[in-house]
Design a protein around this motif. Structure first.
Motif, PDB file in Angstrom:
ATOM      1  N   GLU A  61      45.204 -14.181  -1.975  1.00 47.12           N
ATOM      2  CA  GLU A  61      44.169 -14.794  -2.793  1.00 47.12           C
ATOM      3  C   GLU A  61      43.714 -13.782  -3.852  1.00 47.12           C
ATOM      4  O   GLU A  61      43.596 -12.590  -3.575  1.00 47.12           O
ATOM      5  CB  GLU A  61      42.961 -15.186  -1.938  1.00 47.12           C
ATOM      6  CG  GLU A  61      43.207 -16.297  -0.942  1.00 47.12           C
ATOM      7  CD  GLU A  61      41.933 -16.651  -0.193  1.00 47.12           C
ATOM      8  OE1 GLU A  61      40.954 -17.058  -0.857  1.00 47.12           O
ATOM      9  OE2 GLU A  61      41.906 -16.510   1.036  1.00 47.12           O
ATOM     10  N   LYS A  62      43.431 -14.282  -5.019  1.00 48.52           N
ATOM     11  CA  LYS A  62      43.000 -13.412  -6.116  1.00 48.52           C
ATOM     12  C   LYS A  62      41.762 -12.608  -5.728  1.00 48.52           C
ATOM     13  O   LYS A  62      41.615 -11.450  -6.124  1.00 48.52           O
ATOM     14  CB  LYS A  62      42.708 -14.266  -7.351  1.00 48.52           C
ATOM     15  CG  LYS A  62      42.357 -13.469  -8.598  1.00 48.52           C
ATOM     16  CD  LYS A  62      43.563 -12.747  -9.151  1.00 48.52           C
ATOM     17  CE  LYS A  62      43.221 -12.062 -10.469  1.00 48.52           C
ATOM     18  NZ  LYS A  62      44.371 -11.309 -11.023  1.00 48.52           N
ATOM     19  N   ARG A  63      40.881 -13.197  -4.925  1.00 42.76           N
ATOM     20  CA  ARG A  63      39.624 -12.560  -4.556  1.00 42.76           C
ATOM     21  C   ARG A  63      39.841 -11.231  -3.842  1.00 42.76           C
ATOM     22  O   ARG A  63      39.015 -10.327  -3.940  1.00 42.76           O
ATOM     23  CB  ARG A  63      38.775 -13.481  -3.687  1.00 42.76           C
ATOM     24  CG  ARG A  63      39.451 -13.971  -2.413  1.00 42.76           C
ATOM     25  CD  ARG A  63      38.460 -14.420  -1.335  1.00 42.76           C
ATOM     26  NE  ARG A  63      37.784 -13.297  -0.719  1.00 42.76           N
ATOM     27  CZ  ARG A  63      36.472 -13.111  -0.753  1.00 42.76           C
ATOM     28  NH1 ARG A  63      35.693 -13.965  -1.369  1.00 42.76           N
ATOM     29  NH2 ARG A  63      35.926 -12.053  -0.166  1.00 42.76           N
TER      30      ARG A  63
ATOM     31  N   GLU B  88      41.952  -8.916  -4.446  1.00 42.98           N
ATOM     32  CA  GLU B  88      42.339  -7.805  -5.314  1.00 42.98           C
ATOM     33  C   GLU B  88      41.169  -6.881  -5.636  1.00 42.98           C
ATOM     34  O   GLU B  88      41.357  -5.682  -5.858  1.00 42.98           O
ATOM     35  CB  GLU B  88      42.952  -8.340  -6.613  1.00 42.98           C
ATOM     36  CG  GLU B  88      44.273  -9.062  -6.403  1.00 42.98           C
ATOM     37  CD  GLU B  88      44.905  -9.489  -7.721  1.00 42.98           C
ATOM     38  OE1 GLU B  88      44.422  -9.039  -8.794  1.00 42.98           O
ATOM     39  OE2 GLU B  88      45.886 -10.259  -7.679  1.00 42.98           O
ATOM     40  N   LYS B  89      39.959  -7.451  -5.666  1.00 45.33           N
ATOM     41  CA  LYS B  89      38.803  -6.632  -6.041  1.00 45.33           C
ATOM     42  C   LYS B  89      38.490  -5.568  -5.001  1.00 45.33           C
ATOM     43  O   LYS B  89      37.735  -4.623  -5.279  1.00 45.33           O
ATOM     44  CB  LYS B  89      37.585  -7.520  -6.274  1.00 45.33           C
ATOM     45  CG  LYS B  89      37.049  -8.196  -5.020  1.00 45.33           C
ATOM     46  CD  LYS B  89      35.882  -9.110  -5.352  1.00 45.33           C
ATOM     47  CE  LYS B  89      35.358  -9.827  -4.112  1.00 45.33           C
ATOM     48  NZ  LYS B  89      34.254 -10.756  -4.429  1.00 45.33           N
TER      49      LYS B  89
END
Length: 264
Positions: free
Chosen positions: A157-159, A161-162
């Motif tokens: 999920e892109k989330r 990456e943070k």
């Protein structure tokens, strides 16, 4: 604050490093979590997760890192290698600020890929070291960028990456630099592990957070106002003047003064 000469700064940094780089420091620090293990891979994984969630109040960080290790049955390497979908589901209950169970499950899958297909974390970070290191350069940037590329190569999920810092986007990568300090520095003082032999301590950058940044500015070691990657390089370059072979050791001095002392 009165300006310090280089000689005065050296004496202060060395004195404070000796004061804080000792086993008594461990109990109040997230490094206490990987210190509970003896197997290299367990130490690496416990350290990586502990560093990943190392923002906020330290007692909360330690408590949540303990919880995460408990979910992994206190065998993080075995869990990373063989956790089933049912096992990963147990991570749903975990949350530390914005890092939640979905992020933790992805981190497990990404680490499984690194250990099973890329030779482990040490090899991945070390593979990012440039073949030719220019004078005054900061290879930690390359190491982190390479690790991040491999880590994020698994579907996610892109989330998530943070939660893995990106120096190329300006992040100071404090937590990864701290993790590298734990794994690489080898002074036998009882805090850092010195497990990784493929990376020289001279290649490390000093972890930079608000405490380290504030003290560094008051001492005249850092002039940039932002706590970004450029500031990491500026600070590390200054610290190399005092110890080019091990500049990250002064993290103990700067962090210790920032947390436990008041600098006027």
């Amino acid at each position: 604050m009165t300006a310090f000469s280089n000689e005065e700064l050296y004496d202060l940094l060395e004195t404070k490093t000796l004061e804080y780089n000792r086993p008594a420091f461990i109990a109040l620090d997230p490094v206490s979590i990987p210190r509970r293990f003896t197997r290299k891979e367990d130490i690496e994984i416990a350290g990586f997760f502990s560093a990943t969630i190392a923002w906020g109040q330290r007692p909360v960080i330690i408590r949540n890192a303990e919880k995460l290790m408990h979910i992994m049955s206190d065998e993080p390497y075995e869990f990373v290698l063989s956790a089933s979908k049912k096992d990963l589901k147990k991570l749903d209950e975990f949350v530390h600020r914005t890092f939640n169970g979905r992020d933790a499950a992805y981190f497990v899958r990404a680490l499984r890929n690194i250990y099973s297909r890329h030779g482990g974390m040490e090899k991945v970070f070390a593979s990012g070291i440039p073949k030719k290191i220019a004078t005054g350069s900061f290879p930690a940037f390359n190491m982190i960028a390479h690790f991040r590329k491999i880590f994020l190569s698994v579907s996610h999920e892109k989330r998530s990456e943070k939660h893995l810092a990106n120096p190329a986007a300006g992040s100071n990568a404090k937590r990864i630099n701290m993790f590298l300090r734990w794994m690489v520095r080898r002074d036998n003082a009882g805090v850092d592990f010195g497990l990784w032999k493929k990376i020289s301590p001279s290649l490390l950058c000093c972890p930079l957070d608000v405490h380290v940044g504030n003290v560094a500015r008051k001492l005249g070691l850092l002039h940039r106002k932002q706590d970004d990657w450029k500031s990491v390089e500026e600070l590390t370059a200054r610290l190399r003047v005092f110890d080019p072979l091990d500049p990250a050791k002064y993290d103990f001095a700067l962090f210790g003064m920032g947390i436990f002392e008041k600098l006027k």
